[in-house]
Design an enzyme around this catalytic site. Structure first.
Site, short mmCIF file in Angstrom:
data_model
loop_
_atom_site.label_atom_id
_atom_site.label_comp_id
_atom_site.label_asym_id
_atom_site.label_seq_id
_atom_site.Cartn_x
_atom_site.Cartn_y
_atom_site.Cartn_z
N THR A 84 0.78 -1.24 0.19
CA THR A 84 -0.21 0.14 -0.01
C THR A 84 0.98 1.25 0.22
O THR A 84 2.18 1.23 0.19
CB THR A 84 -0.90 0.08 1.14
OG1 THR A 84 -0.08 0.06 2.49
CG2 THR A 84 -1.84 -1.24 1.42
N CYS A 85 0.29 2.29 -0.18
CA CYS A 85 0.94 3.64 -0.42
C CYS A 85 0.88 4.35 1.04
O CYS A 85 0.36 5.34 1.36
CB CYS A 85 -0.06 4.69 -1.01
SG CYS A 85 0.27 3.94 -2.86
N ASP A 86 1.56 3.66 2.14
CA ASP A 86 1.61 4.16 3.33
C ASP A 86 2.93 3.28 3.78
O ASP A 86 3.26 2.44 3.84
CB ASP A 86 0.47 3.51 4.34
CG ASP A 86 0.39 4.18 5.60
OD1 ASP A 86 1.47 4.69 5.92
OD2 ASP A 86 -0.54 4.54 6.15
#
Ligand SMILES: *Cc1c(COP(=O)(O)O)cnc(C)c1O
Length: 387
Positions: free
Chosen positions: A334-336
Protein backbone atom coordinates in the site's frame (compact mmCIF):
# COMPACT_ATOMS: atom_id res chain seq x y z
CA UNK A 1 15.05 -22.42 3.83
CA UNK A 2 13.70 -25.96 4.09
CA UNK A 3 14.45 -26.75 7.77
CA UNK A 4 12.07 -24.06 8.97
CA UNK A 5 9.12 -26.21 7.88
CA UNK A 6 9.82 -29.15 10.13
CA UNK A 7 10.87 -26.76 12.88
CA UNK A 8 7.60 -24.92 13.04
CA UNK A 9 5.13 -27.11 11.26
CA UNK A 10 3.58 -30.40 10.99
CA UNK A 11 4.98 -31.38 7.58
CA UNK A 12 1.88 -33.30 6.55
CA UNK A 13 -0.36 -30.35 7.35
CA UNK A 14 1.95 -28.04 5.44
CA UNK A 15 1.79 -30.26 2.36
CA UNK A 16 -2.00 -30.40 2.59
CA UNK A 17 -2.28 -26.63 2.83
CA UNK A 18 0.28 -26.07 0.10
CA UNK A 19 -1.46 -28.41 -2.33
CA UNK A 20 -4.65 -26.46 -1.72
CA UNK A 21 -2.80 -23.14 -2.05
CA UNK A 22 -0.99 -23.95 -5.29
CA UNK A 23 -4.08 -23.57 -7.46
CA UNK A 24 -5.26 -20.28 -5.97
CA UNK A 25 -4.38 -16.67 -6.52
CA UNK A 26 -2.63 -14.82 -3.68
CA UNK A 27 -2.98 -13.28 -1.16
CA UNK A 28 -5.01 -15.50 1.13
CA UNK A 29 -4.98 -17.40 4.38
CA UNK A 30 -5.50 -21.14 4.48
CA UNK A 31 -6.41 -22.75 7.78
CA UNK A 32 -6.09 -26.44 8.59
CA UNK A 33 -8.95 -27.20 10.95
CA UNK A 34 -7.38 -30.42 12.17
CA UNK A 35 -4.64 -28.33 13.81
CA UNK A 36 -7.23 -26.28 15.72
CA UNK A 37 -8.87 -29.50 16.94
CA UNK A 38 -5.49 -30.80 18.02
CA UNK A 39 -4.60 -27.57 19.85
CA UNK A 40 -7.97 -27.60 21.63
CA UNK A 41 -7.56 -31.21 22.75
CA UNK A 42 -3.99 -30.56 23.83
CA UNK A 43 -5.06 -27.55 25.90
CA UNK A 44 -7.82 -29.47 27.67
CA UNK A 45 -5.48 -32.42 28.15
CA UNK A 46 -2.96 -30.12 29.80
CA UNK A 47 -5.60 -28.31 31.91
CA UNK A 48 -8.17 -31.07 32.57
CA UNK A 49 -9.83 -29.05 35.35
CA UNK A 50 -10.42 -25.93 33.22
CA UNK A 51 -13.26 -24.67 31.06
CA UNK A 52 -12.35 -23.11 27.71
CA UNK A 53 -13.92 -19.84 26.52
CA UNK A 54 -12.48 -19.27 23.05
CA UNK A 55 -11.60 -15.59 22.44
CA UNK A 56 -13.59 -15.07 19.25
CA UNK A 57 -11.64 -12.02 18.12
CA UNK A 58 -8.62 -14.19 17.28
CA UNK A 59 -10.44 -15.75 14.33
CA UNK A 60 -14.21 -15.37 14.07
CA UNK A 61 -14.68 -17.54 10.95
CA UNK A 62 -17.80 -19.68 11.02
CA UNK A 63 -15.74 -22.82 10.33
CA UNK A 64 -13.62 -22.15 13.41
CA UNK A 65 -16.59 -21.36 15.65
CA UNK A 66 -18.48 -24.48 14.52
CA UNK A 67 -15.51 -26.72 15.18
CA UNK A 68 -15.06 -25.34 18.69
CA UNK A 69 -18.82 -25.38 19.36
CA UNK A 70 -18.92 -29.08 18.48
CA UNK A 71 -15.98 -29.82 20.75
CA UNK A 72 -17.82 -28.25 23.67
CA UNK A 73 -16.01 -24.93 23.91
CA UNK A 74 -17.59 -21.82 25.39
CA UNK A 75 -16.93 -18.35 23.97
CA UNK A 76 -15.45 -15.07 25.18
CA UNK A 77 -17.32 -12.34 23.34
CA UNK A 78 -16.53 -8.64 23.04
CA UNK A 79 -19.42 -7.14 21.04
CA UNK A 80 -23.05 -7.63 20.05
CA UNK A 81 -21.83 -8.59 16.56
CA UNK A 82 -19.70 -11.45 17.84
CA UNK A 83 -22.62 -12.47 20.05
CA UNK A 84 -25.06 -12.64 17.12
CA UNK A 85 -22.62 -14.73 15.16
CA UNK A 86 -22.04 -17.25 17.95
CA UNK A 87 -25.68 -17.56 19.03
CA UNK A 88 -26.62 -17.85 15.34
CA UNK A 89 -24.60 -21.07 15.27
CA UNK A 90 -26.75 -22.56 18.00
CA UNK A 91 -24.44 -21.94 20.95
CA UNK A 92 -26.48 -21.63 24.16
CA UNK A 93 -26.12 -18.29 26.01
CA UNK A 94 -24.75 -19.98 29.14
CA UNK A 95 -21.67 -20.82 27.04
CA UNK A 96 -20.96 -17.11 26.48
CA UNK A 97 -19.32 -14.49 28.64
CA UNK A 98 -19.24 -10.79 27.83
CA UNK A 99 -15.53 -10.28 28.42
CA UNK A 100 -15.14 -6.71 27.24
CA UNK A 101 -14.93 -4.23 30.11
CA UNK A 102 -15.70 -1.35 27.73
CA UNK A 103 -19.32 -1.52 26.68
CA UNK A 104 -22.46 0.51 26.22
CA UNK A 105 -25.35 0.07 28.60
CA UNK A 106 -27.66 -0.87 25.72
CA UNK A 107 -25.23 -3.55 24.60
CA UNK A 108 -25.24 -5.06 28.10
CA UNK A 109 -29.03 -5.17 27.84
CA UNK A 110 -28.76 -6.83 24.42
CA UNK A 111 -26.64 -9.63 25.92
CA UNK A 112 -28.97 -9.96 28.91
CA UNK A 113 -32.08 -10.22 26.73
CA UNK A 114 -30.45 -13.06 24.81
CA UNK A 115 -29.74 -14.98 27.99
CA UNK A 116 -26.11 -14.13 28.81
CA UNK A 117 -25.53 -13.94 32.56
CA UNK A 118 -21.77 -13.56 32.92
CA UNK A 119 -20.07 -10.19 32.59
CA UNK A 120 -16.54 -8.85 33.07
CA UNK A 121 -15.99 -5.43 34.58
CA UNK A 122 -13.18 -3.24 35.86
CA UNK A 123 -14.87 0.05 36.77
CA UNK A 124 -17.67 1.36 38.92
CA UNK A 125 -19.57 3.01 36.07
CA UNK A 126 -19.62 -0.22 34.06
CA UNK A 127 -20.61 -2.26 37.11
CA UNK A 128 -23.56 0.05 37.78
CA UNK A 129 -24.61 -0.32 34.15
CA UNK A 130 -24.50 -4.12 34.50
CA UNK A 131 -26.59 -3.98 37.68
CA UNK A 132 -29.27 -1.99 35.82
CA UNK A 133 -29.20 -3.67 32.42
CA UNK A 134 -28.42 -7.24 33.51
CA UNK A 135 -29.82 -7.57 37.03
CA UNK A 136 -28.77 -10.56 39.10
CA UNK A 137 -25.98 -11.59 36.71
CA UNK A 138 -22.62 -13.01 37.67
CA UNK A 139 -19.77 -10.53 37.46
CA UNK A 140 -16.04 -11.00 37.55
CA UNK A 141 -13.51 -8.24 37.95
CA UNK A 142 -10.53 -7.95 35.70
CA UNK A 143 -7.21 -7.23 37.39
CA UNK A 144 -4.33 -5.23 36.00
CA UNK A 145 -1.30 -7.40 35.46
CA UNK A 146 2.38 -6.76 34.98
CA UNK A 147 4.68 -8.64 32.64
CA UNK A 148 4.03 -6.56 29.56
CA UNK A 149 7.78 -6.66 28.80
CA UNK A 150 7.73 -10.38 28.16
CA UNK A 151 4.48 -10.55 26.19
CA UNK A 152 4.94 -10.06 22.46
CA UNK A 153 1.50 -8.43 22.18
CA UNK A 154 0.64 -6.86 25.57
CA UNK A 155 -3.03 -6.43 26.43
CA UNK A 156 -2.83 -5.31 30.00
CA UNK A 157 -2.47 -1.57 30.43
CA UNK A 158 -5.81 -0.64 28.93
CA UNK A 159 -7.81 -3.21 30.91
CA UNK A 160 -8.15 -4.17 34.53
CA UNK A 161 -7.93 -2.44 37.88
CA UNK A 162 -5.76 -2.58 40.97
CA UNK A 163 -6.45 -4.79 43.97
CA UNK A 164 -8.10 -2.06 46.07
CA UNK A 165 -10.55 -1.21 43.29
CA UNK A 166 -11.28 -4.91 42.65
CA UNK A 167 -12.21 -5.34 46.34
CA UNK A 168 -14.51 -2.31 46.23
CA UNK A 169 -16.19 -3.45 43.01
CA UNK A 170 -16.93 -6.97 44.23
CA UNK A 171 -18.50 -5.64 47.44
CA UNK A 172 -20.49 -3.11 45.43
CA UNK A 173 -21.58 -5.88 43.04
CA UNK A 174 -23.15 -7.74 45.95
CA UNK A 175 -24.79 -4.56 47.23
CA UNK A 176 -26.26 -3.92 43.78
CA UNK A 177 -27.85 -7.37 43.69
CA UNK A 178 -25.31 -8.95 41.35
CA UNK A 179 -23.40 -12.17 42.05
CA UNK A 180 -19.73 -11.42 42.80
CA UNK A 181 -18.45 -14.45 40.92
CA UNK A 182 -14.70 -14.17 40.51
CA UNK A 183 -11.64 -12.51 39.09
CA UNK A 184 -9.93 -12.43 35.73
CA UNK A 185 -6.64 -11.32 34.30
CA UNK A 186 -4.79 -11.47 31.00
CA UNK A 187 -1.02 -11.62 31.35
CA UNK A 188 -0.48 -10.38 27.77
CA UNK A 189 -0.76 -12.24 24.50
CA UNK A 190 2.09 -14.55 23.46
CA UNK A 191 3.40 -14.32 27.02
CA UNK A 192 6.85 -15.90 27.10
CA UNK A 193 7.37 -15.62 30.88
CA UNK A 194 5.30 -18.25 32.68
CA UNK A 195 6.04 -16.43 35.95
CA UNK A 196 3.52 -13.78 34.87
CA UNK A 197 0.72 -16.20 35.85
CA UNK A 198 2.33 -16.76 39.26
CA UNK A 199 2.20 -13.05 40.08
CA UNK A 200 -1.38 -12.74 38.86
CA UNK A 201 -2.61 -15.82 40.76
CA UNK A 202 -0.98 -14.50 43.94
CA UNK A 203 -2.95 -11.25 43.57
CA UNK A 204 -6.13 -13.24 43.03
CA UNK A 205 -5.48 -15.27 46.16
CA UNK A 206 -5.18 -12.13 48.30
CA UNK A 207 -8.52 -10.85 47.05
CA UNK A 208 -10.26 -14.21 47.58
CA UNK A 209 -9.06 -14.22 51.21
CA UNK A 210 -9.79 -10.60 51.98
CA UNK A 211 -13.33 -10.83 50.67
CA UNK A 212 -14.02 -14.04 52.57
CA UNK A 213 -12.66 -12.67 55.84
CA UNK A 214 -13.89 -9.09 55.75
CA UNK A 215 -17.07 -9.21 53.68
CA UNK A 216 -18.23 -12.81 53.81
CA UNK A 217 -18.07 -12.96 50.01
CA UNK A 218 -16.94 -16.32 48.64
CA UNK A 219 -15.70 -16.01 45.10
CA UNK A 220 -16.10 -19.08 42.92
CA UNK A 221 -14.12 -18.53 39.75
CA UNK A 222 -10.73 -17.52 38.32
CA UNK A 223 -10.55 -16.57 34.66
CA UNK A 224 -6.89 -16.86 33.65
CA UNK A 225 -7.36 -15.27 30.22
CA UNK A 226 -5.20 -16.09 27.22
CA UNK A 227 -1.50 -15.55 26.66
CA UNK A 228 -0.63 -19.13 25.73
CA UNK A 229 1.81 -19.34 22.85
CA UNK A 230 1.74 -20.04 19.13
CA UNK A 231 4.92 -20.95 17.20
CA UNK A 232 6.74 -17.88 15.96
CA UNK A 233 10.41 -17.09 15.34
CA UNK A 234 11.00 -16.19 19.00
CA UNK A 235 10.56 -19.53 20.71
CA UNK A 236 8.64 -20.23 23.89
CA UNK A 237 8.21 -23.20 26.21
CA UNK A 238 5.72 -25.78 25.02
CA UNK A 239 2.16 -25.78 26.27
CA UNK A 240 2.74 -28.74 28.61
CA UNK A 241 5.35 -26.73 30.49
CA UNK A 242 2.97 -23.77 30.79
CA UNK A 243 0.27 -26.06 32.16
CA UNK A 244 2.55 -27.82 34.62
CA UNK A 245 3.88 -24.57 36.04
CA UNK A 246 0.54 -22.76 36.15
CA UNK A 247 -1.12 -25.74 37.83
CA UNK A 248 1.64 -25.71 40.42
CA UNK A 249 1.04 -21.98 41.09
CA UNK A 250 -2.68 -22.63 41.53
CA UNK A 251 -2.18 -25.55 43.89
CA UNK A 252 0.39 -23.62 45.92
CA UNK A 253 -2.13 -20.82 46.48
CA UNK A 254 -5.43 -22.69 46.61
CA UNK A 255 -4.53 -26.25 47.63
CA UNK A 256 -6.75 -29.01 46.30
CA UNK A 257 -9.83 -26.89 46.67
CA UNK A 258 -9.56 -25.09 43.34
CA UNK A 259 -12.23 -22.61 42.34
CA UNK A 260 -13.77 -22.98 38.87
CA UNK A 261 -10.98 -22.24 36.37
CA UNK A 262 -11.65 -20.60 33.02
CA UNK A 263 -9.17 -20.17 30.16
CA UNK A 264 -9.72 -17.81 27.24
CA UNK A 265 -7.28 -18.90 24.56
CA UNK A 266 -7.27 -17.21 21.18
CA UNK A 267 -3.81 -17.28 19.65
CA UNK A 268 -2.76 -20.67 21.00
CA UNK A 269 -5.83 -22.40 19.56
CA UNK A 270 -5.86 -21.01 16.03
CA UNK A 271 -2.46 -19.39 15.37
CA UNK A 272 -0.56 -22.50 14.30
CA UNK A 273 -3.40 -23.65 12.07
CA UNK A 274 -3.00 -20.86 9.52
CA UNK A 275 -0.67 -20.28 6.58
CA UNK A 276 -0.81 -16.96 4.75
CA UNK A 277 0.25 -17.19 1.13
CA UNK A 278 1.72 -14.10 -0.52
CA UNK A 279 3.42 -13.19 -3.77
CA UNK A 280 6.48 -11.03 -4.37
CA UNK A 281 5.34 -7.88 -6.21
CA UNK A 282 8.67 -6.14 -6.52
CA UNK A 283 12.31 -6.47 -5.42
CA UNK A 284 14.57 -3.43 -5.34
CA UNK A 285 17.75 -1.94 -3.91
CA UNK A 286 17.85 1.67 -2.81
CA UNK A 287 21.39 2.27 -4.12
CA UNK A 288 23.87 0.55 -6.42
CA UNK A 289 25.91 -0.71 -3.45
CA UNK A 290 23.13 -1.50 -1.04
CA UNK A 291 23.68 -4.76 0.85
CA UNK A 292 20.04 -5.59 1.24
CA UNK A 293 16.95 -5.83 -0.87
CA UNK A 294 13.54 -4.39 -0.28
CA UNK A 295 11.03 -7.10 -0.99
CA UNK A 296 7.49 -5.83 -1.54
CA UNK A 297 4.66 -8.31 -1.15
CA UNK A 298 0.96 -8.43 -1.92
CA UNK A 299 0.22 -8.59 1.83
CA UNK A 300 1.04 -5.99 4.44
CA UNK A 301 0.02 -4.31 7.65
CA UNK A 302 -3.44 -3.52 6.27
CA UNK A 303 -4.20 -6.93 4.83
CA UNK A 304 -3.81 -9.06 7.90
CA UNK A 305 -0.27 -8.60 9.19
CA UNK A 306 -0.97 -5.79 11.69
CA UNK A 307 0.78 -7.73 14.46
CA UNK A 308 4.06 -6.91 12.72
CA UNK A 309 3.51 -3.45 14.28
CA UNK A 310 6.73 -2.57 16.14
CA UNK A 311 7.88 -5.94 14.77
CA UNK A 312 6.09 -7.53 17.73
CA UNK A 313 5.17 -10.86 16.20
CA UNK A 314 7.78 -12.46 13.97
CA UNK A 315 6.11 -15.04 11.78
CA UNK A 316 8.18 -17.86 10.35
CA UNK A 317 8.44 -17.12 6.62
CA UNK A 318 9.21 -19.79 4.05
CA UNK A 319 10.25 -19.74 0.41
CA UNK A 320 10.81 -22.84 -1.67
CA UNK A 321 13.56 -21.15 -3.67
CA UNK A 322 17.02 -22.52 -2.87
CA UNK A 323 20.48 -21.01 -2.71
CA UNK A 324 22.51 -18.34 -0.97
CA UNK A 325 20.62 -16.19 1.52
CA UNK A 326 20.73 -12.44 1.97
CA UNK A 327 18.89 -10.36 4.53
CA UNK A 328 15.93 -8.39 3.27
CA UNK A 329 13.45 -5.75 4.37
CA UNK A 330 9.87 -6.91 3.93
CA UNK A 331 7.11 -4.44 3.06
CA UNK A 332 3.48 -4.43 1.97
CA UNK A 333 1.88 -3.12 -1.21
CA UNK A 334 0.00 0.00 0.00
CA UNK A 335 0.88 3.70 -0.33
CA UNK A 336 1.59 4.18 3.36
CA UNK A 337 5.12 4.09 4.71
CA UNK A 338 3.79 2.47 7.89
CA UNK A 339 3.24 -0.54 5.67
CA UNK A 340 6.72 -1.93 6.31
CA UNK A 341 6.59 -5.34 7.95
CA UNK A 342 10.14 -5.88 9.15
CA UNK A 343 12.99 -3.41 8.81
CA UNK A 344 15.08 -3.95 11.95
CA UNK A 345 14.62 -7.68 11.97
CA UNK A 346 15.99 -8.91 8.65
CA UNK A 347 14.69 -12.13 7.20
CA UNK A 348 17.38 -14.08 5.35
CA UNK A 349 15.83 -14.94 1.99
CA UNK A 350 17.32 -16.62 -1.09
CA UNK A 351 19.04 -14.37 -3.64
CA UNK A 352 17.21 -16.38 -6.28
CA UNK A 353 13.85 -15.12 -5.01
CA UNK A 354 12.15 -13.35 -7.91
CA UNK A 355 9.09 -11.25 -8.66
CA UNK A 356 6.06 -13.54 -8.83
CA UNK A 357 7.47 -16.09 -6.36
CA UNK A 358 5.49 -17.00 -3.29
CA UNK A 359 6.33 -16.48 0.36
CA UNK A 360 4.50 -18.59 2.95
CA UNK A 361 3.76 -17.14 6.38
CA UNK A 362 3.35 -19.76 9.08
CA UNK A 363 1.32 -19.49 12.28
CA UNK A 364 -0.97 -16.82 10.83
CA UNK A 365 -4.30 -18.34 11.88
CA UNK A 366 -4.87 -15.81 14.68
CA UNK A 367 -5.32 -12.04 14.47
CA UNK A 368 -4.95 -11.78 10.70
CA UNK A 369 -8.29 -11.95 8.85
CA UNK A 370 -10.10 -10.21 11.71
CA UNK A 371 -7.66 -7.28 11.55
CA UNK A 372 -7.52 -6.87 7.81
CA UNK A 373 -8.78 -3.53 6.40
CA UNK A 374 -11.80 -3.65 4.13
CA UNK A 375 -10.47 -1.50 1.30
CA UNK A 376 -7.38 0.57 2.05
CA UNK A 377 -6.04 1.60 -1.36
CA UNK A 378 -8.88 -0.47 -2.79
CA UNK A 379 -7.27 -3.76 -1.77
CA UNK A 380 -9.98 -6.23 -0.65
CA UNK A 381 -9.89 -7.85 2.80
CA UNK A 382 -7.75 -10.94 3.25
CA UNK A 383 -9.45 -14.00 1.80
CA UNK A 384 -9.46 -17.17 3.86
CA UNK A 385 -10.12 -20.84 3.24
CA UNK A 386 -10.74 -23.56 5.81
CA UNK A 387 -9.73 -27.09 4.92
C1 LIG B 1 -7.79 -11.19 23.31
C2 LIG B 1 -8.26 -11.79 24.57
C3 LIG B 1 -8.00 -13.12 24.85
C4 LIG B 1 -7.16 -14.01 23.95
O1 LIG B 1 -5.82 -13.87 24.21
P1 LIG B 1 -4.70 -14.76 23.47
O2 LIG B 1 -3.42 -14.28 24.01
O3 LIG B 1 -4.87 -14.57 22.01
O4 LIG B 1 -4.96 -16.18 23.84
C5 LIG B 1 -8.52 -13.65 26.01
N1 LIG B 1 -9.25 -12.91 26.87
C6 LIG B 1 -9.53 -11.61 26.63
C7 LIG B 1 -10.35 -10.85 27.59
C8 LIG B 1 -9.03 -11.01 25.49
O5 LIG B 1 -9.28 -9.72 25.27
Amino acid sequence: MTPIITDYYDLESFQRMKAFADTRETPFLVVDRSIIARQYDELLGAFPYAKVFYAVKANPAQEVLELLRDRGSSFDIASIYELDRVLGLGVEPHRVSYGNTIKKSRDIRYFYERGVRMFATDSEADLRNIAKAAPGSKVYVRLLTEGTQTADWPLSRKFGCQTDMALDLLVLARDLGLVPWGLSFHVGSQQRDIGAWDAAIAKVKVIFERLAEEDNIRLKMINMGGGFPANYVTRTHDLATYAEEITRFLVEDFGDDLPEIILEPGRSLVGNAGMLVSEVVLISRKSRTSLHRWIYLDVGKFSGLIETMDESIKYPVYSDKQGELEEAILAGPTCDSADILYENYRYPLPLTLAIGDRLYWFSTGAYTTSYSAIEFNGFPPLKSYYI
